[in-house]
Design a protein around this motif. Structure first.
Motif, PDB file in Angstrom:
ATOM      1  N   ILE A 119      40.438  24.938 -23.022  1.00 34.76           N
ATOM      2  CA  ILE A 119      40.310  23.590 -22.464  1.00 34.76           C
ATOM      3  C   ILE A 119      38.846  23.167 -22.398  1.00 34.76           C
ATOM      4  O   ILE A 119      38.489  22.060 -22.822  1.00 34.76           O
ATOM      5  CB  ILE A 119      40.977  23.517 -21.074  1.00 34.76           C
ATOM      6  CG1 ILE A 119      42.491  23.654 -21.235  1.00 34.76           C
ATOM      7  CG2 ILE A 119      40.613  22.218 -20.361  1.00 34.76           C
ATOM      8  CD1 ILE A 119      43.233  23.931 -19.953  1.00 34.76           C
ATOM      9  N   THR A 120      37.996  24.024 -21.865  1.00 35.41           N
ATOM     10  CA  THR A 120      36.583  23.630 -21.750  1.00 35.41           C
ATOM     11  C   THR A 120      35.926  23.507 -23.121  1.00 35.41           C
ATOM     12  O   THR A 120      34.993  22.714 -23.284  1.00 35.41           O
ATOM     13  CB  THR A 120      35.792  24.609 -20.856  1.00 35.41           C
ATOM     14  OG1 THR A 120      35.927  25.933 -21.364  1.00 35.41           O
ATOM     15  CG2 THR A 120      36.279  24.546 -19.425  1.00 35.41           C
ATOM     16  N   ASP A 121      36.413  24.247 -24.123  1.00 40.47           N
ATOM     17  CA  ASP A 121      35.888  24.093 -25.484  1.00 40.47           C
ATOM     18  C   ASP A 121      36.243  22.736 -26.076  1.00 40.47           C
ATOM     19  O   ASP A 121      35.479  22.183 -26.875  1.00 40.47           O
ATOM     20  CB  ASP A 121      36.421  25.195 -26.410  1.00 40.47           C
ATOM     21  CG  ASP A 121      35.786  26.546 -26.144  1.00 40.47           C
ATOM     22  OD1 ASP A 121      34.774  26.602 -25.397  1.00 40.47           O
ATOM     23  OD2 ASP A 121      36.311  27.550 -26.663  1.00 40.47           O
ATOM     24  N   SER A 122      37.396  22.194 -25.707  1.00 43.24           N
ATOM     25  CA  SER A 122      37.816  20.910 -26.282  1.00 43.24           C
ATOM     26  C   SER A 122      37.545  19.717 -25.371  1.00 43.24           C
ATOM     27  O   SER A 122      37.663  18.573 -25.806  1.00 43.24           O
ATOM     28  CB  SER A 122      39.300  20.963 -26.670  1.00 43.24           C
ATOM     29  OG  SER A 122      40.106  21.202 -25.545  1.00 43.24           O
ATOM     30  N   HIS A 123      37.195  19.956 -24.117  1.00 42.69           N
ATOM     31  CA  HIS A 123      36.876  18.883 -23.161  1.00 42.69           C
ATOM     32  C   HIS A 123      35.495  19.178 -22.583  1.00 42.69           C
ATOM     33  O   HIS A 123      35.372  19.818 -21.551  1.00 42.69           O
ATOM     34  CB  HIS A 123      37.929  18.821 -22.048  1.00 42.69           C
ATOM     35  CG  HIS A 123      39.274  18.429 -22.554  1.00 42.69           C
ATOM     36  ND1 HIS A 123      39.691  17.135 -22.655  1.00 42.69           N
ATOM     37  CD2 HIS A 123      40.295  19.184 -23.032  1.00 42.69           C
ATOM     38  CE1 HIS A 123      40.907  17.090 -23.159  1.00 42.69           C
ATOM     39  NE2 HIS A 123      41.298  18.327 -23.402  1.00 42.69           N
ATOM     40  N   HIS A 124      34.480  18.697 -23.275  1.00 40.74           N
ATOM     41  CA  HIS A 124      33.103  19.069 -22.959  1.00 40.74           C
ATOM     42  C   HIS A 124      32.553  18.411 -21.704  1.00 40.74           C
ATOM     43  O   HIS A 124      31.677  18.965 -21.054  1.00 40.74           O
ATOM     44  CB  HIS A 124      32.184  18.764 -24.141  1.00 40.74           C
ATOM     45  CG  HIS A 124      32.606  19.480 -25.384  1.00 40.74           C
ATOM     46  ND1 HIS A 124      32.508  20.846 -25.531  1.00 40.74           N
ATOM     47  CD2 HIS A 124      33.160  19.017 -26.533  1.00 40.74           C
ATOM     48  CE1 HIS A 124      32.961  21.197 -26.710  1.00 40.74           C
ATOM     49  NE2 HIS A 124      33.374  20.110 -27.347  1.00 40.74           N
ATOM     50  N   TYR A 151      36.367  15.977 -14.923  1.00 40.84           N
ATOM     51  CA  TYR A 151      37.646  16.561 -14.531  1.00 40.84           C
ATOM     52  C   TYR A 151      37.427  17.839 -13.731  1.00 40.84           C
ATOM     53  O   TYR A 151      36.338  18.411 -13.722  1.00 40.84           O
ATOM     54  CB  TYR A 151      38.530  16.834 -15.753  1.00 40.84           C
ATOM     55  CG  TYR A 151      38.008  17.871 -16.725  1.00 40.84           C
ATOM     56  CD1 TYR A 151      38.358  19.211 -16.589  1.00 40.84           C
ATOM     57  CD2 TYR A 151      37.175  17.516 -17.773  1.00 40.84           C
ATOM     58  CE1 TYR A 151      37.888  20.164 -17.471  1.00 40.84           C
ATOM     59  CE2 TYR A 151      36.703  18.463 -18.670  1.00 40.84           C
ATOM     60  CZ  TYR A 151      37.062  19.787 -18.508  1.00 40.84           C
ATOM     61  OH  TYR A 151      36.593  20.729 -19.393  1.00 40.84           O
ATOM     62  N   SER A 152      38.497  18.264 -13.052  1.00 39.87           N
ATOM     63  CA  SER A 152      38.454  19.551 -12.348  1.00 39.87           C
ATOM     64  C   SER A 152      39.515  20.464 -12.952  1.00 39.87           C
ATOM     65  O   SER A 152      40.614  20.026 -13.288  1.00 39.87           O
ATOM     66  CB  SER A 152      38.687  19.372 -10.843  1.00 39.87           C
ATOM     67  OG  SER A 152      40.003  18.941 -10.587  1.00 39.87           O
ATOM     68  N   LEU A 153      39.144  21.716 -13.095  1.00 38.33           N
ATOM     69  CA  LEU A 153      40.027  22.709 -13.677  1.00 38.33           C
ATOM     70  C   LEU A 153      40.003  23.927 -12.775  1.00 38.33           C
ATOM     71  O   LEU A 153      38.940  24.476 -12.499  1.00 38.33           O
ATOM     72  CB  LEU A 153      39.538  23.079 -15.085  1.00 38.33           C
ATOM     73  CG  LEU A 153      40.359  24.065 -15.883  1.00 38.33           C
ATOM     74  CD1 LEU A 153      41.738  23.487 -16.196  1.00 38.33           C
ATOM     75  CD2 LEU A 153      39.638  24.406 -17.186  1.00 38.33           C
TER      76      LEU A 153
END
Length: 173
Positions: free
Chosen positions: A142-147, A152-154
């Motif tokens: 997710i963090t690789d595709s949503h820089h 956002y919070s994950l």
């Protein structure tokens, strides 16, 4: 102060309420009741967010009640936000181990773009070989595709090992 700002401030107090999605066969009665419940909470307390868990059938332990399939958290979030009523921030839980990543990616793209808050959940047992990625692998994907991490919070949900279920006494030992 925004919900994301509160999450990042170690001095903020945050009130999150978990509300299970209605059954998939609901004809909006349960859905409307739950939305009204959220509205009542918002009037009574300073509610920051509603957490929406993904509910799947568990195979390991017997259920106390019969399993009823529930709406997917993303579908339920759309239903909550589609009415003209106000609602708090929504946090969507996703069980990441049950499907391979390509089957989940669009779900995460939509959830993070529209609702911004996602909790990753693993499987019910470390003894099961699941087809999907582990929680930490999903977080990396997710963090690789949503820089833009500021948008956002994950988070993750970790449940300690569950003990043996005592059917006669309806307790875990």
């Amino acid at each position: 102060m925004s919900f994301l700002s509160k999450l990042r401030d170690p001095h903020s107090k945050i009130f999150i309420y978990t509300l299970t999605p209605p059954p998939t066969n609901d004809e909006h009665d349960e859905s409307e009741r739950k939305i009204a419940h959220i509205e009542g909470l918002m009037r009574a307390v300073s509610l920051d967010a509603v957490n929406i868990p993904e509910i799947q059938r568990e195979e390991r332990n017997p259920r106390v009640t019969q399993f009823q399939p529930k709406l997917d958290p993303l579908q339920w979030a759309h239903e909550i936000s589609s009415n003209d009523r106000s609602h708090p921030e929504l946090i969507l839980d996703k069980i990441v181990v049950s499907k391979i990543w390509p089957e989940q990616k669009s779900w995460f793209d939509e959830a993070l773009e529209q609702f911004r808050n996602v909790l990753l959940v693993g499987g019910e047992s470390s003894d099961i070989d699941y087809p999907g990625p582990q929680v930490h692998e999903s977080a990396n994907l997710i963090t690789d595709s949503h820089h833009n991490r500021e948008s956002y919070s994950l988070g993750v949900i970790t449940i300690p090992a569950r003990r043996h279920w005592d059917e006669e006494n309806k307790v875990r030992d």
